[in-house]
Design an enzyme around this catalytic site. Structure first.
Site, PDB file in Angstrom:
ATOM      1  N   ASP A  61     -57.015 -22.650 -46.401  1.00 21.11           N
ATOM      2  CA  ASP A  61     -58.368 -23.188 -46.516  1.00 21.11           C
ATOM      3  C   ASP A  61     -58.516 -23.692 -47.951  1.00 21.11           C
ATOM      4  O   ASP A  61     -57.709 -23.342 -48.821  1.00 21.11           O
ATOM      5  CB  ASP A  61     -59.417 -22.095 -46.228  1.00 21.11           C
ATOM      6  CG  ASP A  61     -60.748 -22.662 -45.740  1.00 21.11           C
ATOM      7  OD1 ASP A  61     -61.419 -23.338 -46.543  1.00 21.11           O
ATOM      8  OD2 ASP A  61     -61.109 -22.438 -44.579  1.00 21.11           O
ATOM      9  N   ASP A  89     -55.505 -28.169 -49.341  1.00 19.31           N
ATOM     10  CA  ASP A  89     -56.442 -29.239 -49.010  1.00 19.31           C
ATOM     11  C   ASP A  89     -55.867 -30.071 -47.864  1.00 19.31           C
ATOM     12  O   ASP A  89     -54.856 -30.768 -48.030  1.00 19.31           O
ATOM     13  CB  ASP A  89     -56.657 -30.108 -50.249  1.00 19.31           C
ATOM     14  CG  ASP A  89     -57.668 -31.217 -50.029  1.00 19.31           C
ATOM     15  OD1 ASP A  89     -58.140 -31.390 -48.889  1.00 19.31           O
ATOM     16  OD2 ASP A  89     -57.974 -31.926 -51.007  1.00 19.31           O
ATOM     17  N   TYR A 180     -67.515 -36.141 -34.466  1.00 19.37           N
ATOM     18  CA  TYR A 180     -67.068 -34.894 -33.848  1.00 19.37           C
ATOM     19  C   TYR A 180     -66.555 -35.153 -32.434  1.00 19.37           C
ATOM     20  O   TYR A 180     -65.490 -34.653 -32.041  1.00 19.37           O
ATOM     21  CB  TYR A 180     -68.226 -33.893 -33.825  1.00 19.37           C
ATOM     22  CG  TYR A 180     -67.817 -32.468 -33.551  1.00 19.37           C
ATOM     23  CD1 TYR A 180     -67.354 -31.658 -34.578  1.00 19.37           C
ATOM     24  CD2 TYR A 180     -67.914 -31.918 -32.279  1.00 19.37           C
ATOM     25  CE1 TYR A 180     -66.986 -30.336 -34.343  1.00 19.37           C
ATOM     26  CE2 TYR A 180     -67.555 -30.603 -32.034  1.00 19.37           C
ATOM     27  CZ  TYR A 180     -67.090 -29.813 -33.067  1.00 19.37           C
ATOM     28  OH  TYR A 180     -66.726 -28.518 -32.828  1.00 19.37           O
ATOM     29  N   LYS A 184     -62.677 -34.486 -31.181  1.00 18.25           N
ATOM     30  CA  LYS A 184     -62.353 -33.487 -30.167  1.00 18.25           C
ATOM     31  C   LYS A 184     -61.680 -34.103 -28.941  1.00 18.25           C
ATOM     32  O   LYS A 184     -60.801 -33.484 -28.330  1.00 18.25           O
ATOM     33  CB  LYS A 184     -63.605 -32.702 -29.778  1.00 18.25           C
ATOM     34  CG  LYS A 184     -64.150 -31.833 -30.917  1.00 18.25           C
ATOM     35  CD  LYS A 184     -63.068 -30.938 -31.527  1.00 18.25           C
ATOM     36  CE  LYS A 184     -63.628 -29.999 -32.586  1.00 18.25           C
ATOM     37  NZ  LYS A 184     -62.570 -29.172 -33.216  1.00 18.25           N
TER      38      LYS A 184
END
Length: 286
Positions: A61, A89, A180, A184
């Site tokens: 993370d 990153d 988004y 997805k």
């Protein structure tokens, strides 16, 4: 958001008793699971759950403090495996390769959980191009590159699996979430592409859930309320859970358990498939 409890967000907590315990010889210290977005939410729960099952987890993370909290959480529940933080990153191609190399140095890299995610709520006419690009980089480009670099290690280990965090938004769409939605749907396409190239030795699967009580979800409630002219409670009860037959958000550990199952030997025929745990959102109607 107020400090009032979020309706429907009272699922199981991340404790040893709530983690799926799987009997699998590969769930051992020499098996490495690389988990992205591991500083909080589903990523943290997945890292801890895999460690609880005995794996060595490379938890990555950009949030170093959050990763430290994940390490502490695994220790608090008495995980048999360990969580090793790898700050990195996902928008940096060189860093992505370094993250995979660091994970491979911990043992045999067998599992990759692409969990890291972002959200931005805005109608398409107002959607910032730079935010769209950032979400594409973290949620679609990075999983592709991580898989590219992890595949050789998985083949060398004798097999492995990539688990991708999808969503009900990879099955159907809602307004004001163009980036988004696209990501997805794309991650499901990536999953099937990886399965096609894995030769049966490296599997791939996706996990599609409804709303999960994470900072990513709770953080979008005020924006959604403003966009739709609703109260925040109405957003949760009518928008997020309105189509669901299960009137409770999933908790992160419930999602993590899907990854634990999906990576295990009990899921040998889960290859290119999607674990749809949506409380009835996409398959039922009134």
């Amino acid at each position: 958001m107020t400090d009032d409890p979020i309706p429907g967000a009272d699922g199981p907590e991340l404790t040893a008793a709530n983690v799926l315990d799987v009997d699998d010889d590969r769930y051992a210290a020499d098996s490495v699971a690389l988990v992205t977005g591991a500083a909080s939410g589903i990523g943290r729960a997945t890292a801890v759950a895999l460690a609880a099952n005995g794996c060595t987890v490379a938890a990555t993370d950009v949030d170093a403090d959050g990763l430290a909290g994940t390490v502490d959480r695994a220790a608090e529940i008495g995980a048999d495996g360990t969580v090793q933080p790898v700050e990195g990153d996902l928008t940096d191609d060189a860093d992505i390769e370094r993250i995979v190399d660091a994970a491979a140095q911990l043992g045999e890299l067998r599992f990759l959980a692409n969990v890291a995610g972002l959200q931005h709520v805005a109608p398409i006419e107002e959607f910032p191009a730079e935010q769209y690009d950032l979400m594409q980089a973290v949620m679609l480009r990075a999983p592709t590159l991580l898989s590219k670099h992890a595949f050789p290690h998985m083949r060398e280990a004798g097999g492995g699996a990539v688990g991708n965090m999808a969503s009900v938004h990879g099955h159907y769409t809602t307004s004001d979430k163009v980036a988004y939605n696209v990501c997805k749907f794309g991650i499901r396409g990536l999953t099937q592409s990886l399965a096609a190239e894995g030769d049966g030795d490296v599997r791939a699967f996706s996990v599609s859930t409804g709303y999960v009580s994470t900072p990513l979800v709770t953080g979008q409630i005020p924006d959604t309320a403003e966009q739709r002219g609703l109260t925040e409670q109405a957003v949760v009860e009518d928008v997020m859970l309105g189509q669901s037959r299960t009137k409770r958000m999933m908790s992160p550990v419930e999602v993590a358990n899907l990854f634990v199952f999906g990576f295990s030997e009990h899921a040998k025929h889960l290859n290119g498939g999607d674990l749809l745990f949506d409380g009835g959102m996409t398959g039922t109607y009134e």
